[in-house]
Scaffold this motif. Structure first.
Motif, PDB file in Angstrom:
ATOM      1  N   LEU A   1       0.874  -1.177   0.000  1.00 48.50           N
ATOM      2  CA  LEU A   1       0.000   0.000   0.000  1.00 48.50           C
ATOM      3  C   LEU A   1       0.908   1.222   0.000  1.00 48.50           C
ATOM      4  O   LEU A   1       1.831   1.314   0.831  1.00 48.50           O
ATOM      5  CB  LEU A   1      -0.866   0.012   1.266  1.00 48.50           C
ATOM      6  N   TYR A   2       0.669   2.151  -0.905  1.00 55.00           N
ATOM      7  CA  TYR A   2       1.454   3.384  -0.961  1.00 55.00           C
ATOM      8  C   TYR A   2       0.563   4.533  -0.513  1.00 55.00           C
ATOM      9  O   TYR A   2      -0.562   4.679  -0.996  1.00 55.00           O
ATOM     10  CB  TYR A   2       1.978   3.624  -2.384  1.00 55.00           C
ATOM     11  N   THR A   3       1.069   5.327   0.413  1.00 56.00           N
ATOM     12  CA  THR A   3       0.293   6.448   0.940  1.00 56.00           C
ATOM     13  C   THR A   3       1.016   7.743   0.612  1.00 56.00           C
ATOM     14  O   THR A   3       2.201   7.888   0.930  1.00 56.00           O
ATOM     15  CB  THR A   3       0.134   6.325   2.473  1.00 56.00           C
ATOM     16  N   VAL A   4       0.310   8.661  -0.004  1.00 52.76           N
ATOM     17  CA  VAL A   4       0.870   9.992  -0.270  1.00 52.76           C
ATOM     18  C   VAL A   4       0.145  10.981   0.643  1.00 52.76           C
ATOM     19  O   VAL A   4      -1.071  11.124   0.593  1.00 52.76           O
ATOM     20  CB  VAL A   4       0.691  10.381  -1.754  1.00 52.76           C
ATOM     21  N   ARG A   5       0.931  11.635   1.495  1.00 57.29           N
ATOM     22  CA  ARG A   5       0.349  12.558   2.496  1.00 57.29           C
ATOM     23  C   ARG A   5       0.528  14.007   2.033  1.00 57.29           C
ATOM     24  O   ARG A   5       1.642  14.420   1.689  1.00 57.29           O
ATOM     25  CB  ARG A   5       1.030  12.352   3.848  1.00 57.29           C
ATOM     26  N   ALA A   6      -0.552  14.749   2.043  1.00 58.53           N
ATOM     27  CA  ALA A   6      -0.503  16.161   1.640  1.00 58.53           C
ATOM     28  C   ALA A   6      -1.088  17.028   2.736  1.00 58.53           C
ATOM     29  O   ALA A   6      -2.006  16.609   3.458  1.00 58.53           O
ATOM     30  CB  ALA A   6      -1.283  16.356   0.340  1.00 58.53           C
ATOM     31  N   GLY A   7      -0.571  18.228   2.862  1.00 53.01           N
ATOM     32  CA  GLY A   7      -1.058  19.159   3.878  1.00 53.01           C
ATOM     33  C   GLY A   7      -2.436  19.680   3.529  1.00 53.01           C
ATOM     34  O   GLY A   7      -2.852  19.692   2.366  1.00 53.01           O
TER      35      GLY A   7
ATOM     36  N   GLY B   1     -10.878   6.311  -6.046  1.00 52.94           N
ATOM     37  CA  GLY B   1     -11.883   7.011  -5.237  1.00 52.94           C
ATOM     38  C   GLY B   1     -11.678   6.910  -3.737  1.00 52.94           C
ATOM     39  O   GLY B   1     -12.532   7.340  -2.962  1.00 52.94           O
ATOM     40  N   TYR B   2     -10.541   6.356  -3.298  1.00 49.03           N
ATOM     41  CA  TYR B   2     -10.320   6.193  -1.848  1.00 49.03           C
ATOM     42  C   TYR B   2      -9.330   7.224  -1.320  1.00 49.03           C
ATOM     43  O   TYR B   2      -8.313   7.510  -1.958  1.00 49.03           O
ATOM     44  CB  TYR B   2      -9.776   4.798  -1.552  1.00 49.03           C
ATOM     45  N   LEU B   3      -9.621   7.778  -0.133  1.00 50.32           N
ATOM     46  CA  LEU B   3      -8.655   8.629   0.572  1.00 50.32           C
ATOM     47  C   LEU B   3      -9.051   8.669   2.035  1.00 50.32           C
ATOM     48  O   LEU B   3     -10.102   8.160   2.422  1.00 50.32           O
ATOM     49  CB  LEU B   3      -8.592  10.037  -0.024  1.00 50.32           C
ATOM     50  N   ARG B   4      -8.215   9.283   2.831  1.00 45.56           N
ATOM     51  CA  ARG B   4      -8.576   9.472   4.244  1.00 45.56           C
ATOM     52  C   ARG B   4      -7.947  10.754   4.760  1.00 45.56           C
ATOM     53  O   ARG B   4      -7.053  11.323   4.111  1.00 45.56           O
ATOM     54  CB  ARG B   4      -8.127   8.282   5.097  1.00 45.56           C
ATOM     55  N   PHE B   5      -8.421  11.223   5.895  1.00 39.48           N
ATOM     56  CA  PHE B   5      -7.799  12.353   6.585  1.00 39.48           C
ATOM     57  C   PHE B   5      -7.135  11.832   7.857  1.00 39.48           C
ATOM     58  O   PHE B   5      -7.673  10.948   8.521  1.00 39.48           O
ATOM     59  CB  PHE B   5      -8.841  13.424   6.941  1.00 39.48           C
ATOM     60  N   THR B   6      -5.974  12.388   8.203  1.00 41.49           N
ATOM     61  CA  THR B   6      -5.249  11.909   9.380  1.00 41.49           C
ATOM     62  C   THR B   6      -5.717  12.651  10.628  1.00 41.49           C
ATOM     63  O   THR B   6      -6.477  13.617  10.553  1.00 41.49           O
ATOM     64  CB  THR B   6      -3.729  12.122   9.218  1.00 41.49           C
TER      65      THR B   6
END
Ligand code: SF4
Ligand code: SF4
Length: 353
Positions: free
Chosen positions: A47-53, A76-81
């Motif tokens: 699983l690759y996760t790209v984190r953006a501000g 279509g998938y994403l999440r907020f931290t």
């Protein structure tokens, strides 16, 4: 009739298939570069996760833009931290760099991983709350602009968590952050005796005061405040709207340091007062930005690898922290509330200057 008490939707219905398939079966993870994580499952899948501000306070147009990106790159998938960053979740490594290129072209900063300064956990400020002593979104934007480089790199001794709360209700994480920005008042609330009898419940107003500065005046059906005992917390205004405390000339910001919530190496710590007062100076809060940058830079050049801000300070000693940062130590730093004696030095061990 509309259904009630239905709770939040089941998060498992919104997981990317690669996460559903490997749920609870992850072996290890790596940070491939700032803002990019790779998790490897027992099955061998990645699983690759790209984190953006994210500025946290966002429009529906902005959310639609994020959704379009998720459609294009992540099915279509994403999440907020928990620090309000956006994480795009990909199962195809080849899509990582094109996604980062598009995020960069749209001015999303990619980073916030590892030994970086991730997003600032913050509050409502003048946008929506009625008890703030400062703004939230404004100082956060001003500060993140100046420390942007620490978001997109991983060059600090450890991660530095920054939080902001606009009053000492401390919604969020200021009490337990490496660096905390906290709105404070410096004047006594102005009691409106004509309104108190109509809009305030006097016993709960009296009970709201942590120093016992408020007394009920049952004859006049109002309250009196002993100015000498008040330390401007604003609790009474929270319960009694006839005791406003905001004061544009005297409200401002205090800076706290050394808190943490993790149990890694040392136990969790509360943050402690570093700077008692800096002025509210919108729109860019230069004094606050300068003060926080100074603390970060002194920490970055003196702390050992993996030391959090609080661990570094406790190793070198608080007197050394004040000397190194050039922050004046004042009477305001000396605890005078309940259990204050526990914070006094009861040892001859200290360093000169
Ligand atoms: S910290 Fe205080 S002023 Fe800020 S949102 Fe919370 S209650 Fe409101
Ligand atoms: S501001 Fe705080 S300390 Fe002052 S009277 Fe109100 S509750 Fe008491």
């Amino acid at each position: 009739m509309a259904k009630t008490d239905i709770g939040p939707p089941d998060y498992k219905t919104m997981l990317p298939p690669v996460i559903s398939r490997n749920y609870g079966k992850w072996l290890y993870h790596e940070i491939l570069k700032p803002g990019v994580l790779m998790h490897i499952a027992e099955s061998g899948e990645a699983l690759y996760t790209v984190r953006a501000g994210s500025p946290r306070l966002i429009s529906t147009d902005h959310i639609r833009e994020i959704c379009d990106l998720a459609e294009k790159y992540c099915d279509g998938y994403l999440r907020f931290t928990s620090r309000h960053n956006i994480e795009f979740l990909l199962d195809d490594k080849n899509k990582v760099d094109p996604l980062i290129a598009e995020l960069t072209s749209l001015n999303y900063p990619v980073g916030g991983t590892g030994h970086a300064i991730s997003n600032i956990v913050h509050t409502q400020g003048w946008v929506h709350c009625h008890t703030p002593a400062t703004d939230a979104s404004g100082p956060v934007k001003a500060l993140m602009d100046e420390i942007y480089d620490y978001f997109v790199t991983m060059k600090l001794p450890n991660h530095v968590r920054i939080a902001l709360a606009c009053c000492l209700n401390m919604c969020g994480a200021v009490h337990c952050s490496d660096i905390a920005i906290l709105g404070i008042h410096r004047t006594v609330p102005k009691t409106d005796n004509t309104r108190v009898p109509n809009v305030c419940e006097i016993p709960s107003t009296v009970a709201s005061c942590p120093t016992g500065a408020i007394r009920g005046d049952m004859k006049a059906k109002t309250v009196t405040v002993n100015d000498e005992k008040c330390m401007y917390c604003g609790n009474c205004y929270t319960v009694c709207p006839a005791m406003p405390i905001a004061d544009p000339d005297n409200d401002g910001i205090s800076i706290w340091v050394g808190g943490k919530v993790s149990n890694a190496r040392s136990a969790p710590k509360f943050s402690k007062l570093a700077i008692p007062f800096l002025p509210n100076n919108p729109p860019r809060w230069p004094e606050v930005v300068e003060a926080v940058k100074n603390i970060i830079e002194v920490y970055a050049s003196h702390a050992r690898k993996h030391e959090r801000v609080g661990e570094w300070i406790e190793r070198v000693g608080w007197e050394r922290f004040f000397t190194l940062t050039g922050i004046p130590f004042t009477d305001k730093h000396i605890d005078d509330y309940d259990m204050a004696t526990e914070t006094f030095r009861t040892s001859t061990q200290f360093k000169w200057g």
